[in-house]
Design a protein around this motif. Structure first.
Motif, mmCIF file in Angstrom:
data_model
loop_
_atom_site.group_PDB
_atom_site.id
_atom_site.type_symbol
_atom_site.label_atom_id
_atom_site.label_comp_id
_atom_site.label_asym_id
_atom_site.label_seq_id
_atom_site.Cartn_x
_atom_site.Cartn_y
_atom_site.Cartn_z
ATOM 1 N N LEU A 102 -7.666 1.799 -0.174
ATOM 2 C CA LEU A 102 -7.730 1.329 -1.562
ATOM 3 C C LEU A 102 -7.969 -0.178 -1.632
ATOM 4 N N ALA A 103 -7.347 -0.933 -0.746
ATOM 5 C CA ALA A 103 -7.564 -2.379 -0.707
ATOM 6 C C ALA A 103 -9.019 -2.697 -0.372
ATOM 7 N N SER A 158 0.479 6.845 3.951
ATOM 8 C CA SER A 158 0.561 5.878 2.849
ATOM 9 C C SER A 158 -0.052 4.545 3.254
ATOM 10 N N ILE A 159 0.177 4.142 4.482
ATOM 11 C CA ILE A 159 -0.380 2.878 4.981
ATOM 12 C C ILE A 159 -1.903 2.946 5.002
ATOM 13 N N LEU A 191 -3.835 4.978 3.253
ATOM 14 C CA LEU A 191 -4.306 5.041 1.874
ATOM 15 C C LEU A 191 -4.320 3.650 1.240
ATOM 16 N N ALA A 192 -3.286 2.868 1.473
ATOM 17 C CA ALA A 192 -3.221 1.514 0.929
ATOM 18 C C ALA A 192 -4.359 0.654 1.480
ATOM 19 N N LEU A 193 -4.649 0.770 2.767
ATOM 20 C CA LEU A 193 -5.738 -0.006 3.367
ATOM 21 C C LEU A 193 -7.088 0.397 2.783
ATOM 22 N N ASN A 200 5.144 7.176 7.440
ATOM 23 C CA ASN A 200 4.437 6.497 6.359
ATOM 24 C C ASN A 200 2.992 6.161 6.705
#
Length: 131
Positions: free
Chosen positions: A41-42, A34-35, A37-39, A31
């Motif tokens: 985007l945040a 995904s991790i 990408l999330a960071l 993952n």
């Protein structure tokens, strides 16, 4: 035989724990995209929110900044056309415009090493931070 069964149960339990740990680590690495990408985007959402709350404003500062001269060398006398003050254009967060002062900036002309003649000398400007 009971001691062997206890030891076998402990080994089985230890092996199960090791497998669970490996699965968690493997799941994390599966993952990681995904991790990340999330960071990212945040971070983008945070930058946009800050920009909306306190946008950058670019404008001409309404006060002129005094120019400090460095030099000239001994025997060289500057005359005509030397500016005493300079007007600047600033890009800063909207909230900081109310606290700006001319003393927050320093302008300099470096006249060292110039012989007789006519020159276009760049004016160096820097922000001055006061403690």
């Amino acid at each position: 035989m009971s001691a062997e069964n206890d030891e076998s149960d402990e080994n089985d339990e230890s092996a199960e724990n090791a497998i669970k740990t490996m699965n968690r680590v493997s799941g994390f690495f599966n993952n990681i995209g995904s991790i990340l990408l999330a960071l990212i985007l945040a971070l983008i959402v945070w930058v946009v929110a800050v920009q909306q709350q306190d946008p950058l404003v670019e404008n001409v500062y309404d006060r002129t900044i005094p120019i400090t001269r460095i030099g000239p060398d001994q025997g060289v006398v500057p005359f005509g056309g030397l500016l005493e003050r300079v007007q600047i254009r600033i890009r800063a967060p909207q909230s900081s415009w109310t606290t700006l002062a001319a003393s927050n900036f320093a302008a300099q002309l470096d006249l060292r090493g110039l012989a007789a003649g006519s020159y276009n000398i760049p004016c160096w400007l820097r922000a001055v931070t006061r403690a």
